[in-house]
Enzyme design. Structure first.
Site, PDB file in Angstrom:
ATOM      1  N   THR A  91       0.815  -1.206   0.000  1.00 31.02           N
ATOM      2  CA  THR A  91       0.000   0.000   0.000  1.00 31.02           C
ATOM      3  C   THR A  91       0.849   1.256   0.000  1.00 31.02           C
ATOM      4  OG1 THR A  91      -2.022   0.901   0.936  1.00 31.02           O
ATOM      5  CG2 THR A  91      -0.258   0.478   2.475  1.00 31.02           C
ATOM      6  N   GLY A 105      -5.835   6.591   7.396  1.00 37.00           N
ATOM      7  CA  GLY A 105      -5.298   5.748   6.334  1.00 37.00           C
ATOM      8  C   GLY A 105      -4.355   4.754   6.965  1.00 37.00           C
ATOM      9  N   LYS A 111      -8.509   1.883   1.903  1.00 40.32           N
ATOM     10  CA  LYS A 111      -7.604   1.975   3.042  1.00 40.32           C
ATOM     11  C   LYS A 111      -7.616   3.359   3.670  1.00 40.32           C
ATOM     12  CE  LYS A 111      -4.756  -1.155   0.459  1.00 40.32           C
ATOM     13  NZ  LYS A 111      -3.524  -1.228  -0.314  1.00 40.32           N
ATOM     14  N   SER A 115       4.720   0.888   1.291  1.00 43.98           N
ATOM     15  CA  SER A 115       5.831   0.555   0.405  1.00 43.98           C
ATOM     16  C   SER A 115       6.130   1.620  -0.648  1.00 43.98           C
ATOM     17  CB  SER A 115       5.570  -0.787  -0.283  1.00 43.98           C
ATOM     18  OG  SER A 115       4.361  -0.747  -0.986  1.00 43.98           O
TER      19      SER A 115
END
Length: 185
Positions: free
Chosen positions: A9, A53, A41, A132
């Protein structure tokens, strides 16, 4: 001590003057396989006054979101107090310590990154990200903020596109939430 990066994500938050924009991509990855493309998310909690988030294990992130909402109820919507208390519990509680997620929480005045290490970080420049693709998204947002006249939402949209182009764990299905502070700064 290094901050753990969760794969799967990218969450980006940008605060400029009276506006905060939080975005997250929709990709869910299980190992090397994309298992979902349109996960949400980023969401609003506490009567739509707070945007959260998350990156990391979904069940863990939802547990943290619920815990944050409980803290907000307890502390009458004070995001700062709720985040500090959640981070303290997260670090010291035997069950919560095992949760593998990170969270960004923002209201009309403050933005925080929360981690299981007990971190409650408010960014200096109004830009913060997790996941990431966070380095790509945050770098793009800072560059666009400093060198363009784009709106905060446009900066976030372009930054998330760049992150999706570069990070294999981030896609282009993006959820964006925005809060404007109606009180003049």
């Amino acid at each position: 001590m290094s901050m753990e990066i969760f794969h799967g994500t990218t969450i980006l938050a940008l605060r400029v003057k009276d506006t905060v924009v939080v975005a997250g991509d929709g990709q869910v990855t299980l190992g090397t396989i994309v298992t979902k493309h349109k996960a949400k998310k980023v969401r609003r909690i506490y009567n739509d006054k707070i945007i959260t988030g998350f990156a990391g294990a979904t069940a863990d992130a939802l547990t943290l979101s619920e815990k944050l909402e409980e803290k907000l109820e307890r502390y009458n919507g004070s995001l700062t107090r709720a985040c500090v208390e959640l981070a303290r519990d997260w670090r010291t509680d035997k069950y919560l310590r095992r949760l593998e997620a990170m969270m960004i929480a923002a209201d009309s005045e403050k933005t925080y990154l929360l981690s299981g290490n007990g971190d409650v970080i408010e960014p200096d420049d109004g830009v913060i990200s997790i996941g990431s693709g966070s380095i790509s998204a945050q770098s793009a947002a800072i560059a666009l903020l400093e060198n363009t006249k784009l709106t905060p939402r446009q900066i976030v949209e372009k930054s998330m596109k760049i992150a999706g182009d570069l990070c294999i764990y981030t896609n282009h299905h993006v959820t964006i939430e925005e809060i404007r502070n109606e009180t003049p700064i």
